[in-house]
Design an enzyme around this catalytic site. Structure first.
Site, short mmCIF file in Angstrom:
data_model
loop_
_atom_site.label_atom_id
_atom_site.label_comp_id
_atom_site.label_asym_id
_atom_site.label_seq_id
_atom_site.Cartn_x
_atom_site.Cartn_y
_atom_site.Cartn_z
N HIS A 1 0.94 -4.46 -0.58
CA HIS A 1 -0.13 -4.76 0.36
C HIS A 1 -1.05 -3.56 0.57
CE1 HIS A 1 -1.33 -5.70 4.76
NE2 HIS A 1 -1.98 -6.55 3.99
N HIS B 1 -10.20 -2.57 4.45
CA HIS B 1 -9.71 -3.72 5.21
C HIS B 1 -10.58 -4.08 6.40
CE1 HIS B 1 -7.34 -5.76 8.35
NE2 HIS B 1 -6.83 -6.43 7.33
#
Length: 288
Positions: free
Chosen positions: A38, A80
């Site tokens: 991730h 992100h």
């Protein structure tokens, strides 16, 4: 990814009982889930940086997940949040530019920022990579890419631009399509990707009601929910549908970073586990 799953949907689909069940054993005949790093191996290196890709490769992890957004001057960068505050020194470098949104900075300005010191001194000077730089690093390690289009409402046309970047780098060539999945929390964005490039494997991030899965199956190959929102029954329901490429829908769940939870969701029969600690998850799973 944001850990946002609509509570009402989750309750309607699953209730609360699924979260109280003991960890099941892996189902007979089930394949070992794919492990996806991730934002890179983000428990060990700054998220969404080249160092995170390198760390995932060092750990022997084949799949890397990242997040794509767009700068003021149209460059795709890997980050992100929709602002630069949490993972860079933007407040120090550009103190008068609050709220420091990605879309308000040029690629050259973002390239000046330190995206590693917040994580630890060993990573001081790490930069926010462009998508091209990130893809090249993943390719260097012969890894595979789970690419998330972030906040597509902020960046009209980002689907076309992302696909063009992937194509320019060879990721859409037939021999390489098995190394790529494009996902988003936006169903419209996922559908757009599928319509533009039907050969590309796609995933929808979230936990749609079972009653809606037939619609998602027209454009998404995966349903990728938070691990807190699923059960064996939900995973079975998803996998009962056939996706746009004639194969059962898959489930990649997120964000799992401990051994007990990895074993729990593996017992549910998920196809993939997205994790900050890919070595921990990998070592917790039964051998094939």
């Amino acid at each position: 990814m944001h850990a946002r799953v609509v509570a009402a949907t989750t309750t309607a689909v699953l209730g609360t009982a699924a979260l109280l069940l003991p960890a099941p054993h892996a189902r007979a005949g089930a394949e070992r889930p794919t492990v996806i790093a991730h934002r890179g191996a983000s428990a060990y290196a700054p998220e969404n940086t080249l160092a995170g890709v390198d760390k995932a490769a060092e750990l022997g992890i084949s799949w890397v997940e990242n997040d794509v957004q767009r700068t003021k001057d149209g460059e795709l960068v890997v980050l992100h949040d929709d602002n630069l505050k949490r993972t860079t020194d933007v407040e120090q470098v550009f103190p008068s530019r609050a709220p420091w949104k990605v879309k308000d900075f040029t690629a050259a300005e973002i390239a000046r920022l330190d995206a590693g010191s917040w994580f630890g001194p060993a990573y001081a000077g790490a930069r926010v990579p462009t998508l091209a730089q990130f893809m090249d690093r993943v390719d260097l390690h012969h890894q595979k890419l789970l690419l998330e289009i972030k906040n597509p409402d902020l960046y009209p046309g980002i689907e076309q631009q992302t696909l063009k970047a992937l194509d320019n780098d060879g990721w859409l060539d037939v021999p390489h399509l098995g190394r790529l999945i494009v996902q988003s929390f936006s169903a419209d964005s996922v559908r757009t990707v599928h319509e533009l490039k039907p050969a590309v494997k796609t995933g929808f991030l979230g936990t749609p009601p079972v009653a809606d899965l037939s619609w998602y199956a027209t454009f998404a190959d995966q349903i990728n929910p938070s691990y807190t929102s699923i059960s064996t029954g939900y995973v079975d329901s998803v996998q009962a549908f056939e996706g746009p490429h004639g194969r059962p829908l898959e489930v990649f769940t997120w964000t799992v970073s401990d051994a007990d939870t990895a074993r729990l969701v593996a017992g549910y029969g998920v196809d993939g586990i997205i994790t900050n600690s890919p070595d921990v998850v990998r070592d917790a799973l039964p051998e094939e």
